[in-house]
Design a protein around this motif. Structure first.
Motif, PDB file in Angstrom:
ATOM      1  N   MET A 160      25.458 -18.992 -11.087  1.00  0.00           N
ATOM      2  CA  MET A 160      25.417 -19.848  -9.914  1.00  0.00           C
ATOM      3  C   MET A 160      26.774 -20.480  -9.607  1.00  0.00           C
ATOM      4  N   SER A 200      23.281 -25.872  -2.312  1.00  0.00           N
ATOM      5  CA  SER A 200      22.345 -24.930  -1.695  1.00  0.00           C
ATOM      6  C   SER A 200      21.312 -24.407  -2.688  1.00  0.00           C
ATOM      7  N   TYR A 201      21.626 -24.441  -3.974  1.00  0.00           N
ATOM      8  CA  TYR A 201      20.683 -23.987  -5.005  1.00  0.00           C
ATOM      9  C   TYR A 201      19.763 -25.106  -5.469  1.00  0.00           C
ATOM     10  N   LEU A 202      20.339 -26.274  -5.740  1.00  0.00           N
ATOM     11  CA  LEU A 202      19.537 -27.368  -6.301  1.00  0.00           C
ATOM     12  C   LEU A 202      18.747 -28.136  -5.240  1.00  0.00           C
ATOM     13  N   PRO A 212      17.839 -27.254  -1.684  1.00  0.00           N
ATOM     14  CA  PRO A 212      17.773 -26.425  -0.474  1.00  0.00           C
ATOM     15  C   PRO A 212      17.070 -27.135   0.679  1.00  0.00           C
ATOM     16  N   ALA A 225      23.075 -31.715 -11.203  1.00  0.00           N
ATOM     17  CA  ALA A 225      24.084 -31.628 -10.152  1.00  0.00           C
ATOM     18  C   ALA A 225      25.399 -32.259 -10.608  1.00  0.00           C
ATOM     19  N   ARG A 272      29.056 -27.221  -1.760  1.00  0.00           N
ATOM     20  CA  ARG A 272      27.916 -26.952  -0.867  1.00  0.00           C
ATOM     21  C   ARG A 272      27.324 -25.577  -1.159  1.00  0.00           C
ATOM     22  N   ARG A 273      28.198 -24.602  -1.308  1.00  0.00           N
ATOM     23  CA  ARG A 273      27.752 -23.210  -1.458  1.00  0.00           C
ATOM     24  C   ARG A 273      27.173 -22.930  -2.836  1.00  0.00           C
ATOM     25  N   GLU A 274      27.830 -23.430  -3.880  1.00  0.00           N
ATOM     26  CA  GLU A 274      27.474 -23.027  -5.238  1.00  0.00           C
ATOM     27  C   GLU A 274      26.513 -23.988  -5.949  1.00  0.00           C
ATOM     28  N   THR A 275      26.412 -25.216  -5.485  1.00  0.00           N
ATOM     29  CA  THR A 275      25.561 -26.188  -6.178  1.00  0.00           C
ATOM     30  C   THR A 275      24.458 -26.733  -5.280  1.00  0.00           C
TER      31      THR A 275
END
Length: 231
Positions: A1, A160-162, A164, A194, A155-158
């Motif tokens: 991730m 958006s995954y945790l 959403p 996070a 924003r992209r790597e953390t």
């Protein structure tokens, strides 16, 4: 991730001045002065790094030049006294050399420097051949990353995954490397995760949170009276 971490080969200096085992004391000092560097890798005849000679290795010659150390000093500082009598790089160097591999992460290189209290590491391949040198200042270069570049990666790597969308609405702001996450989250138990992931992003100085849990799981509907008395 998370994004791919920077590695030593990303930041190291590839053009490196080195000396051989037989380089004299005076020539070593001259090279350091001319190149404005404080340490030099020492290479064996096969090109492998066998040690490092630094200003700290050279200073005992001046320190003990006009003194006659007592017995206690002789026993406590045998290595320095031996270097005070050294005349070649082989006699002066610290060996074996602490080194780093080109593929090592910057964190790994930083830990090696911190534990050994050294300012730089020769970078060598699997055969021990010199490929570059990495210094403390090289490792600190990641903190010059642009704030918006950091924000976009987070924003992209953390986020958006945790967290959403649409259940969560988290904003990312970065100022001078300090990250602030604010907004609404569905699950506050993910905040420590996070924090760990954001701090792992190279170039992040610190992370702050201003998050509220305003999105909850729907409650279970009450049991209807018609079913309440059934077995």
């Amino acid at each position: 991730m998370p994004g791919t971490p920077h590695i030593v080969s990303d930041v190291m200096t590839r053009t490196v001045t080195a000396v051989g085992r037989g380089t004299t004391f005076k020539e070593t000092v001259r090279i350091m002065q001319d190149r404005k560097i404080s340490a030099l890798p020492v290479l064996g005849g096969d090109g492998r790094v066998v040690g490092v000679v630094s200003e700290a290795d050279l200073l005992p010659k001046e320190e003990f030049r006009d003194s006659d150390p007592d017995r206690y000093t002789q026993l406590r500082r045998l290595t320095d006294l031996a270097k005070a009598g050294g005349v070649t790089a082989e006699e002066l160097m610290t060996a074996p050399a602490l080194t780093a591999r080109p593929g090592a992460t910057l964190a790994e290189a930083a830990r090696t420097m911190a534990r050994a209290k050294v300012k730089r590491l020769p970078v060598v391949d699997e055969q021990g051949l010199l490929k570059g040198i990495v210094s403390r200042s090289d490792l600190l270069r990641v903190f010059l990353r642009d704030d918006e570049d950091l924000a976009e990666e987070i924003r992209r790597e953390t986020v958006s995954y945790l967290f959403p969308l649409p259940a969560s609405a988290v904003r990312v702001q970065v100022h001078d490397g300090v990250v602030k996450l604010s907004g609404r989250v569905r699950d506050t138990s993910l905040v420590p995760v996070a924090a760990r992931l954001v701090r792992a992003v190279e170039g992040v100085v610190d992370v702050e949170f201003d998050l509220d849990r305003s999105c909850r799981e729907p409650s279970r509907p009450p049991e209807s009276p018609s079913r309440a008395g059934r077995p």
